[in-house]
Design a protein around this motif. Structure first.
Motif, PDB file in Angstrom:
ATOM      1  N   THR A 176       3.186  12.076  -3.525  1.00 62.46           N
ATOM      2  CA  THR A 176       4.007  10.875  -3.444  1.00 62.46           C
ATOM      3  C   THR A 176       3.575   9.867  -4.494  1.00 62.46           C
ATOM      4  N   HIS A 177       4.537   9.082  -4.941  1.00 65.62           N
ATOM      5  CA  HIS A 177       4.289   8.080  -5.980  1.00 65.62           C
ATOM      6  C   HIS A 177       4.243   6.697  -5.356  1.00 65.62           C
ATOM      7  N   PHE A 178       3.400   5.842  -5.886  1.00 60.28           N
ATOM      8  CA  PHE A 178       3.327   4.455  -5.412  1.00 60.28           C
ATOM      9  C   PHE A 178       3.164   3.551  -6.613  1.00 60.28           C
ATOM     10  N   LEU A 234       0.852  -1.197   0.000  1.00 57.14           N
ATOM     11  CA  LEU A 234       0.000   0.000   0.000  1.00 57.14           C
ATOM     12  C   LEU A 234       0.886   1.245   0.000  1.00 57.14           C
ATOM     13  N   PRO A 235       0.333   2.371  -0.475  1.00 55.05           N
ATOM     14  CA  PRO A 235       1.146   3.593  -0.452  1.00 55.05           C
ATOM     15  C   PRO A 235       1.533   3.939   0.985  1.00 55.05           C
ATOM     16  N   ASP A 236       2.731   4.492   1.135  1.00 55.22           N
ATOM     17  CA  ASP A 236       3.199   4.884   2.462  1.00 55.22           C
ATOM     18  C   ASP A 236       2.943   6.371   2.647  1.00 55.22           C
ATOM     19  N   LEU A 237       1.970   6.701   3.473  1.00 54.81           N
ATOM     20  CA  LEU A 237       1.597   8.097   3.658  1.00 54.81           C
ATOM     21  C   LEU A 237       2.650   8.843   4.464  1.00 54.81           C
ATOM     22  N   GLN A 289      10.037  -2.518  -3.168  1.00 51.58           N
ATOM     23  CA  GLN A 289       9.807  -3.540  -4.191  1.00 51.58           C
ATOM     24  C   GLN A 289      10.622  -4.804  -3.939  1.00 51.58           C
ATOM     25  N   ASP A 315       5.931   8.286   4.294  1.00 50.03           N
ATOM     26  CA  ASP A 315       7.130   8.466   3.494  1.00 50.03           C
ATOM     27  C   ASP A 315       7.069   9.803   2.769  1.00 50.03           C
ATOM     28  N   GLU A 316       8.137  10.512   2.718  1.00 47.26           N
ATOM     29  CA  GLU A 316       8.273  11.765   1.965  1.00 47.26           C
ATOM     30  C   GLU A 316       7.415  12.883   2.543  1.00 47.26           C
ATOM     31  N   LEU A 325       0.091   5.225  -8.906  1.00 49.85           N
ATOM     32  CA  LEU A 325      -0.861   5.892  -8.029  1.00 49.85           C
ATOM     33  C   LEU A 325      -0.132   7.043  -7.336  1.00 49.85           C
ATOM     34  N   CYS A 329      -0.585  10.503  -4.650  1.00 57.74           N
ATOM     35  CA  CYS A 329      -1.418  10.925  -3.540  1.00 57.74           C
ATOM     36  C   CYS A 329      -0.864  12.199  -2.949  1.00 57.74           C
TER      37      CYS A 329
END
Lengths: 467, 246
Positions: free
Chosen positions: B166-168, A164-167, A311, A169-170, B156, B158
């Protein structure tokens, strides 16, 4: 956003608010109930005020995202998420008792207690990592226990789900975590390495076994970074009761380079379950911190940090399977033994961090009979161990080490299956019994194992030569 | 409602059919086609007909740059695309050409915005290749959730209010909750010509109720689609790339 002030007796989305269980800086926790839910539950409501740490909000979003996707005995059961636009909350299972936090009052604990706690926490981490989640905030207050004994990891506010996207991160410049427990790569901003949790467990074990935190409790980034080059005082220098094997485990978990730690929580759990199988290195005997000259060298010429990208995090884990090789010394022909050997060697080429457990079943006639304790039985057992070692000569050295086990059992298939279930085995390798009247009469052990195994099974069988 | 979101079909009938079947089996209630229905592949007429039928049944269908170029002789593309475009023009009947020419460039439905390329300038056919490109889209649109295509690789993006984009890189079939406090842009990948090394057709399923998006892949008869491209006399590279997904 509606900022409802909850009070006992309120009903939110069917949940009856009972009493406040915890009033923390980031969240309030209420015990709640709903008629259709037959286990104890609690509601976590974030404290969201103007000027609050934005990480608190992101952390709450992360927990809302990750917790519903987790299953099993090592996580609190998820019940419901509240809508952010009305009242954000998470309702989850309320676990019995307290976390490990109150134990801090009576540190150090006896080594065997530390080892038992560590084995349970490592098993919980293994379960979490297999569900693609790195916890990234393992510490005593986030570990609870079920009545049945399993460790339960709570609080997923800093966690990362690899799929899942890491909110987090960054979003933030500073690393987030709990200062004493953060792994070096986490201090540098990596949030996708499963081995960061093994470092945190190493800190916890060190703290519990010695009563001191290995890296103190630094409050600034500069202090946090000290752990990249300054090694802690070896645990045995603080507490002589700590066995060398436990020091070996703790210091391996605390390696600066993730690649020098255990490659998986399962391999760590195995060592904690059986200290006698721990391969001792110089770490076990170390009694002093590294000399200043070495520390200075590290400061300006840092230890490599071979961490992984999101990854490749799972590939790293998959590179470290626990492989059980079931060897039937009696029924094996030289050809079959050679083919088994080749198969295991090939597995080691592909997954160099594998741990190999060579097992042999010593068949006994009935359960609970003491023949194994008499002189002849003991001799047999020892002889089998020597035979197993001899079989393994010439195999490339597995990164995860190699161990030898003689299991005494009535049914070889049951013994192999039980061993696999209890020891986090990912892959069983065994030979097929040769075509014989024995097999047609008794059925095939490998067939039974393959049918019921909790993991991959490779059955090695030589192709018949043409007559 | 479960939306099936498809982009860059590129006249690949086999891939289009496989995706429609998989989406229907998953319970999709509405289809969204983000454009580039034709171009490159051997079945432009069939794909245009199918898109027309879907539009009649309530689907959102948008125009992509290849659909646009069919009726626009001034468009310049790379040599392979130009050859394919000229061939495509000869294959399409007047009804299909009129249908493609009249398609809208973007559409909004609830909190979702659909566009082929990006919302900042839908007719400039910009590519959303990184977080910076996504930021350009997000600042030009007020929709909470955006869906686009054009790039042929799934991604994706966000952003939180005041935060960075941010890129996913999505993991197939893992539903991602598009959290309501954030804004999102999903790049759907290509049905008919994936370019991420995976030959399976790419699309997405979005549940508007739970706000969960899952990126999906459908295997299809790659060989059949490639054979038709060769038989039609289209550039061989268009057939070869399908098997490798590049």
């Amino acid at each position: 956003m509606v900022r409802a002030r909850l009070k006992p007796g309120d009903v939110i989305d069917g949940f009856l608010i009972e009493e406040i269980a915890h009033n923390g800086g980031m969240a309030r926790i209420w015990t709640v109930s709903r008629p259709d839910i037959d286990f104890p539950i609690l509601m976590k409501v974030p404290v969201l005020g103007e000027g609050d740490d934005p990480a608190a909000i992101v952390g709450f979003e992360m927990e809302q995202m990750i917790l519903p996707r987790l299953f099993g005995p090592h996580v609190p059961r998820f019940v419901a998420n509240g809508d952010f636009s009305t009242l954000p909350y998470i309702v989850m299972e309320r676990l019995p008792g307290a976390s490990l936090y109150p134990l801090l009052e009576r540190l150090p604990l006896p080594p065997e207690e530390v080892v038992a706690l560590g084995a349970k926490i490592a098993a919980a981490l293994d379960s979490l990592h297999r569900q693609h989640v790195v916890h990234l905030d393992l510490k005593p207050s986030n570990v609870m226990f079920r009545d049945s004994g399993e460790a339960v990891l709570i609080d997923y506010g800093l966690a990362r789900h690899i799929h899942l996207p890491d909110l987090m991160d960054e979003q933030f410049r500073l690393p987030y975590g709990t200062a004493p427990y953060m792994a070096p790569e986490q201090v540098l901003g990596t949030r996708s390495d499963f081995r960061s949790d093994l470092f945190a467990l190493g800190v916890l074990l060190y703290f519990f076994a010695t009563g001191e935190r290995p890296f103190g409790d630094p409050q600034r980034l500069k202090g946090l970074k000290r752990r990249l080059w300054r090694d802690p005082l070896p645990p045995r220098a603080r507490n002589a009761a700590i066995p060398p094997a436990l020091q070996e485990i703790i210091l391996r978990c605390l390696e600066v380079n993730p690649a020098w730690r255990y490659p998986s929580a399962a391999q760590l759990a195995l060592d904690l379950q059986d200290l006698s199988s721990v391969k001792l290195t110089a770490r076990a005997e170390k009694m002093k911190r590294d000399p200043l000259s070495m520390v200075l060298r590290r400061r300006f010429n840092p230890v490599p940090i071979e961490t992984v990208r999101p990854q490749t995090a799972e590939a790293q884990l998959a590179n470290a399977p626990i492989v059980a090789v079931a060897i039937d010394l009696a029924a094996s022909t030289p050809d079959l033994a050679e083919a088994m050997h080749r198969t295991v060697a090939r597995i080691l080429e592909n997954t160099p961090d594998a741990r190999i457990a060579c097992i042999n079943v010593l068949k006994i006639n009935r359960i609970a009979i003491d023949t194994s304790l008499d002189e002849e039985g003991r001799n047999k057992h020892v002889l089998r161990l020597v035979e197993l070692r001899s079989w393994s000569t010439g195999l490339p050295a597995p990164g995860g080490g190699i161990t030898f086990h003689v299991l005494e059992a009535v049914s070889p298939a049951d013994a192999i299956l039980e061993y696999a279930r209890e020891n986090y085995v990912d892959h069983i390798v065994m030979g097929a019994r040769a075509e014989s009247t024995m097999r047609s009469m008794l059925g095939s052990v490998s067939g039974e194992v393959a049918a019921h195994a909790p993991c991959t099974v490779t059955v090695v069988r030589n192709r018949q030569r043409p007559d | 409602m479960l939306l099936a979101i498809l982009s860059d079909i590129h006249a690949n009938r086999e891939a289009f059919e496989a995706v429609l079947a998989m989406a229907e089996a998953a319970g999709a209630e509405r289809f969204v086609l983000l454009g580039d229905i034709v171009g490159y592949g051997a079945d432009p007429q069939w794909c245009a007909d199918r898109a027309m039928a879907l539009a009649d049944a309530g689907a959102i269908v948008l125009r992509g740059n290849h659909d646009d170029a069919v009726g626009n002789p001034s468009v310049s593309m790379n040599p392979v695309a130009t050859m394919a475009l000229e061939w495509t023009r000869r294959q399409l009947g007047p009804q299909a050409r009129a249908f493609l020419a009249a398609l809208p460039l973007e559409a909004q439905d609830g909190e979702c915005l659909f566009v082929h390329a990006d919302a900042s300038a839908p007719h400039d056919w910009n590519y959303v290749l990184d977080a910076e490109d996504a930021a350009r889209h997000l600042s030009a649109s007020h929709a909470r959730v955006g869906f686009c295509g054009h790039v042929h690789r799934q991604a994706l993006y966000c952003t939180a209010p005041g935060g960075k984009v941010t890129h996913f890189r999505p993991v197939a079939a893992t539903p991602v909750p598009l959290l309501p406090q954030r804004r999102w842009l999903a790049v759907m990948g290509a049905v008919g010509q994936p370019r991420d090394g995976n030959p399976a057709a790419a699309f997405g399923l979005y549940d508007t109720h739970s706000a969960e998006l899952s990126f999906q892949r459908a295997v299809y008869d790659v060989e059949g689609a490639a054979r038709k491209i060769l038989a039609a006399g289209l550039p061989a590279v268009l057939a070869e790339r399908l098997a490798e997904g590049r």
